[in-house]
Write an enzyme that holds these catalytic residues in place. Sequence first.
Site, PDB file in Angstrom:
ATOM      1  N   LYS A 128      37.996   8.418 -35.908  1.00 16.43           N
ATOM      2  CA  LYS A 128      38.420   7.987 -34.565  1.00 16.43           C
ATOM      3  C   LYS A 128      38.790   9.172 -33.675  1.00 16.43           C
ATOM      4  CE  LYS A 128      37.949   3.506 -34.720  1.00 16.43           C
ATOM      5  NZ  LYS A 128      36.733   2.934 -34.086  1.00 16.43           N
ATOM      6  N   TYR A 155      39.477   7.068 -41.594  1.00 13.30           N
ATOM      7  CA  TYR A 155      39.446   6.349 -40.312  1.00 13.30           C
ATOM      8  C   TYR A 155      40.006   7.214 -39.174  1.00 13.30           C
ATOM      9  CZ  TYR A 155      40.414   2.394 -37.121  1.00 13.30           C
ATOM     10  OH  TYR A 155      40.464   1.545 -36.049  1.00 13.30           O
TER      11      TYR A 155
HETATM   12  N1  LIG Z   1      42.085  -4.394 -34.080  1.00 10.55           N
HETATM   13  C1  LIG Z   1      42.774  -3.324 -33.688  1.00 10.55           C
HETATM   14  O1  LIG Z   1      43.990  -3.359 -33.431  1.00 10.55           O
HETATM   15  C2  LIG Z   1      42.059  -2.018 -33.507  1.00 10.55           C
HETATM   16  C3  LIG Z   1      42.822  -0.882 -33.226  1.00 10.55           C
HETATM   17  C4  LIG Z   1      42.178   0.313 -32.992  1.00 10.55           C
HETATM   18  C5  LIG Z   1      40.790   0.363 -33.057  1.00 10.55           C
HETATM   19  N2  LIG Z   1      40.079  -0.753 -33.377  1.00 10.55           N
HETATM   20  C6  LIG Z   1      38.632  -0.643 -33.441  1.00 10.55           C
HETATM   21  O2  LIG Z   1      38.041  -1.712 -32.742  1.00 10.55           O
HETATM   22  C7  LIG Z   1      36.744  -1.966 -33.294  1.00 10.55           C
HETATM   23  C8  LIG Z   1      36.594  -3.450 -33.621  1.00 10.55           C
HETATM   24  O3  LIG Z   1      37.467  -3.752 -34.697  1.00 10.55           O
HETATM   25  P1  LIG Z   1      38.057  -5.224 -34.965  1.00 10.55           P
HETATM   26  O4  LIG Z   1      39.500  -5.037 -35.177  1.00 10.55           O
HETATM   27  O5  LIG Z   1      37.565  -6.165 -33.931  1.00 10.55           O
HETATM   28  O6  LIG Z   1      37.416  -5.515 -36.399  1.00 10.55           O
HETATM   29  P2  LIG Z   1      36.457  -6.710 -36.935  1.00 10.55           P
HETATM   30  O7  LIG Z   1      36.299  -6.488 -38.398  1.00 10.55           O
HETATM   31  O8  LIG Z   1      36.990  -8.023 -36.490  1.00 10.55           O
HETATM   32  O9  LIG Z   1      35.078  -6.438 -36.178  1.00 10.55           O
HETATM   33  C9  LIG Z   1      34.261  -5.345 -36.503  1.00 10.55           C
HETATM   34  C10 LIG Z   1      32.827  -5.814 -36.520  1.00 10.55           C
HETATM   35  O10 LIG Z   1      31.967  -4.674 -36.790  1.00 10.55           O
HETATM   36  C11 LIG Z   1      30.912  -5.130 -37.632  1.00 10.55           C
HETATM   37  N3  LIG Z   1      30.327  -4.006 -38.360  1.00 10.55           N
HETATM   38  C12 LIG Z   1      30.887  -3.330 -39.392  1.00 10.55           C
HETATM   39  N4  LIG Z   1      30.028  -2.394 -39.857  1.00 10.55           N
HETATM   40  C13 LIG Z   1      28.912  -2.482 -39.086  1.00 10.55           C
HETATM   41  C14 LIG Z   1      27.677  -1.776 -39.088  1.00 10.55           C
HETATM   42  N5  LIG Z   1      27.433  -0.795 -39.961  1.00 10.55           N
HETATM   43  N6  LIG Z   1      26.744  -2.103 -38.153  1.00 10.55           N
HETATM   44  C15 LIG Z   1      26.984  -3.108 -37.259  1.00 10.55           C
HETATM   45  N7  LIG Z   1      28.127  -3.826 -37.252  1.00 10.55           N
HETATM   46  C16 LIG Z   1      29.085  -3.521 -38.152  1.00 10.55           C
HETATM   47  C17 LIG Z   1      31.589  -6.122 -38.570  1.00 10.55           C
HETATM   48  O11 LIG Z   1      30.633  -6.998 -39.178  1.00 10.55           O
HETATM   49  C18 LIG Z   1      32.548  -6.854 -37.631  1.00 10.55           C
HETATM   50  O12 LIG Z   1      31.974  -8.022 -37.082  1.00 10.55           O
HETATM   51  C19 LIG Z   1      36.631  -1.062 -34.511  1.00 10.55           C
HETATM   52  O13 LIG Z   1      35.937   0.115 -34.151  1.00 10.55           O
HETATM   53  C20 LIG Z   1      38.061  -0.735 -34.846  1.00 10.55           C
HETATM   54  O14 LIG Z   1      38.206   0.449 -35.569  1.00 10.55           O
HETATM   55  C21 LIG Z   1      40.683  -1.939 -33.612  1.00 10.55           C
END
Ligand SMILES: NC(=O)c1ccc[n+]([C@@H]2O[C@H](COP(=O)([O-])OP(=O)(O)OC[C@H]3O[C@@H](n4cnc5c(N)ncnc54)[C@H](O)[C@@H]3O)[C@@H](O)[C@H]2O)c1
Length: 302
Positions: free
Chosen positions: A174, A170
Amino acid sequence: MTSLEGRVIIVTGGGRGIGREHSKFLASHGAKVVINDLGGGTDGSGNSAEAAQSVVDEILNDGGEAVANYDSVTEFSGAENIINSAVEAFGDLHGVVNNAGILRDHMLVSMTEDDFDSVIGVHLKGTFAVSHFAAKYFRDQAKSGNIKQRTIVNTSSAAGLHGNVGQTNYSAAKAGIAAMTIVHSQELERYGVRVNCIAPIARTRLTLQTPGLNQVMRKSIFDPGNISPLVGYLSADGCQFNGQVFSVYGGSVGIYQGWSIAEEVSNETLWTLDELTQSIEQLPRFVPVHSQLVAIVKAASS
Ligand SMILES: NC(=O)c1ccc[n+]([C@@H]2O[C@H](COP(=O)([O-])OP(=O)(O)OC[C@H]3O[C@@H](n4cnc5c(N)ncnc54)[C@H](O)[C@@H]3O)[C@@H](O)[C@H]2O)c1
């Protein structure tokens, strides 16, 4: 003035978590949103139309405009289809928010090839694939005189910018996304495209499953809706930034300085090993970093 009115914007992974908030925020400000979501588990397994469709239904109920797309961002043909579905539904494409994500956390010694490939596939290749087909469309439009401000907003993470134990796959993806942001901002500026990146922290199913974070994430500064106004700004006509990475959580928006040389030692001629051993003593052992992880520690102790 910045405006989202009438802009056609794709949100990948827009069915859940942070992406769901982006989709609703963009639609509530007049954007026409393509909600792409494979609808799988946190580890990327399975698929379902429910995630994307439920956000579309919510937006339509509120009087907004949205369509669903269920392709995986990891497939080149899927990425092309995502771009085509925006143009077919709404006649143009102004912005992409690359947000889809999964996790397969393991220590380096126990991380499998599949753990590595699948996380790199969704985050790094997925961002590349969707951006590639968006860029082709943006270039063609610019060449044919359809000049509009277009945007790409990528999603990095503190794990990629600062590193995080148990997240080789990851963190590498990133960090790569932050680097791609800089490259793409330089390549696409000539077509009127601005490419920026966010590193959010918010309460979603991904962070709730991280050991030790569940309680902290209940605090309101980690509401996922806190992230979306910045994505709205970066996707709007009138956004002034290009090639930047932003930290965002709660009410805080920061701009990253990126990798920069903090201090250096230099020599007129080729270093001998002894000379370098002596001079390098002048460099600090650690350079302090202003990290988002500080926010989590603060929230945990307040
Ligand atoms: N939540 C945090 O604190 C945080 C921190 C840093 C980065 N992020 C990033 O933010 C983004 C959203 O994450 P989140 O926390 O909302 O997670 P989440 O799991 O709630 O949402 C991610 C969504 O992406 C979809 N997804 C996964 N693989 C896919 C694919 N191959 N094609 C299309 N859709 C796909 C999933 O079905 C899900 O609905 C991610 O890139 C994550 O790495 C989140």
